[in-house]
Design an enzyme around this catalytic site. Structure first.
Site, PDB file in Angstrom:
ATOM      1  N   SER A  56       0.804  -1.213   0.000  1.00  0.00           N
ATOM      2  CA  SER A  56       0.000   0.000   0.000  1.00  0.00           C
ATOM      3  C   SER A  56       0.845   1.276   0.000  1.00  0.00           C
ATOM      4  O   SER A  56       0.316   2.353  -0.181  1.00  0.00           O
ATOM      5  CB  SER A  56      -0.938   0.011   1.203  1.00  0.00           C
ATOM      6  N   HIS A  96       1.738   3.945   7.047  1.00  0.00           N
ATOM      7  CA  HIS A  96       1.165   4.868   6.061  1.00  0.00           C
ATOM      8  C   HIS A  96       1.642   6.283   6.298  1.00  0.00           C
ATOM      9  O   HIS A  96       2.250   6.581   7.334  1.00  0.00           O
ATOM     10  CB  HIS A  96      -0.365   4.811   6.106  1.00  0.00           C
ATOM     11  N   ASP A 122      -7.397   6.517   5.203  1.00  0.00           N
ATOM     12  CA  ASP A 122      -7.461   5.298   6.005  1.00  0.00           C
ATOM     13  C   ASP A 122      -8.685   5.162   6.899  1.00  0.00           C
ATOM     14  O   ASP A 122      -8.763   4.235   7.689  1.00  0.00           O
ATOM     15  CB  ASP A 122      -6.205   5.202   6.887  1.00  0.00           C
TER      16      ASP A 122
END
Lengths: 179, 193
Positions: A56, A96, A122
């Site tokens: 990701s 992230h 998210d």
């Protein structure tokens, strides 16, 4: 008899040597443990090294990259930084990038994250009803990375039997070989 | 003391002859057997106990850190972890020092008790080394007189092939005379003085 020849060496040991053998094994485990705990103290992060498990964050990080994290209290969280955070109800922390930050005068921080390779932020990944992350959710911030150094971890995660086989083999080897 | 029969009847030690660690262990055990089982000396465990103590304490610190971190999760346990980590690595340093300067390859300290129990024990120390990829086994026997504290030592260097057959079976019958002779040489030297 033949297949148990490797145990002969163990059979010839006396009590003290056997105990030392166990200690020797214990010290290998302890050394790894103490290096890990030492890193925790130095970096301030409860998990100073993590392996990227998903794609990701591509193209910044790929599956199998090793990240070194720090989590010093006094360093503020800024937009654009890559954080590793925990979500209630999920076992594995997520890596992230910080998208938005709200800081209050009293020091509380709320922020939102998104994976570089994901098309949405998210919020869908957070716990039910959770809109922001807080400082207590942070495991650490990525400070350095080693490309693909953690690929073995990924292999072990994907093939648990492989992991147990290696651990059993190494344990047996250390316990049955003197010094 | 006559060598008891069962010592020589024991199942012969068979090892992987290409493994230098196993070679050294087999030879060390053989030399030990000569002094302890055949000559009836008493083993002194002080050196080994010291090493076991250091290792146990070090592992104790590691286990304590693990337990404490489990009971009081990380940021709280920081100071305790710091103490444990420092203590552990200091102990590892001491252990390395102990192995290189105190134990230095000594694998047996045997005490020869005076028959009348009047004089302090004589001390026999066995020390050996066998380098990796080297076939020469060095064995040093040191003798410390209990009364005068005078110390003497001799060393032999022999090719390991002298004491093992082609299959890697330890020939205690060939090794025993060598150790005995080394011991006798030191003993006779003692009488000459």
């Amino acid at each position: 008899m033949g297949s148990f020849d490797f145990l002969d060496e163990v059979r010839r040991m006396n009590g003290r040597q056997l105990y030392y053998q166990v200690l020797n094994f214990g010290m290998i485990v302890s050394s790894a443990l103490m290096i890990w705990k030492g890193l925790m103290v130095v970096t301030g992060s409860e998990s100073p090294i993590v392996v990227v498990l998903s794609g990701s964050m591509e193209p910044a990080f790929h599956r199998g990259d090793l990240l070194l994290l720090t989590n010093h209290r006094e360093e503020p969280i800024r937009v654009g930084e890559i954080v590793v955070f925990k979500i209630e109800g999920r076992d594995i922390p997520i890596v992230h990038r910080v998208l938005k930050v709200h800081e209050k005068e009293n020091g509380t921080v709320r922020f939102l994250t998104k994976g570089d390779n994901n098309s949405v932020d998210d919020r869908g990944l957070y716990a039910k009803g959770q809109l922001w992350l807080e400082k207590k959710d942070v495991v650490g911030r990525a400070k350095a990375f080693l490309p693909y150094a953690g690929i073995v971890t990924i292999l072990m995660n994907d093939y648990p039997k492989f992991k147990y086989a290696i651990l059993a083999f190494l344990g047996l080897f250390v316990l049955t070989h003197r010094e | 003391m006559a060598p008891s029969k069962d010592i020589l009847d024991e199942k012969p030690v068979k090892i992987d002859k290409w493994d230098s660690g196993a070679l050294k262990n087999a030879l060390d055990d053989g030399a030990k057997k000569v002094l302890l089982d055949i000559m009836g000396f008493k083993e002194s465990h002080k050196l080994m106990n010291g090493r076991l103590f250091l290792c146990t304490v070090a592992i104790g610190f590691a286990m304590f850190a693990l337990l404490w971190d489990y009971l009081y999760p990380f940021p709280q346990s920081r100071n305790v972890l710091l103490c444990c980590v420092i203590s552990y690595f200091v102990l590892m340093g001491i252990l390395t020092f102990y192995l290189t300067y105190v134990e230095r390859g000594i694998f047996l300290v045997a005490l020869e008790q005076d028959k009348a129990r009047m004089e302090p024990d004589n001390k026999w120390t066995l020390q050996s080394s066998l380098r990796k990829y080297d076939d020469t086994y060095h064995l040093t026997v040191s003798f410390t007189d209990g009364k005068t504290q005078a110390e003497r030592s001799t060393t032999i260097s022999r090719c390991v092939a002298n004491f093992f057959d082609d299959n890697g079976t330890f020939r205690f019958d060939l090794f025993q005379p060598v150790v005995r002779k080394l011991k006798e040489d030191l003993s006779s030297e003692k009488k000459m003085n």
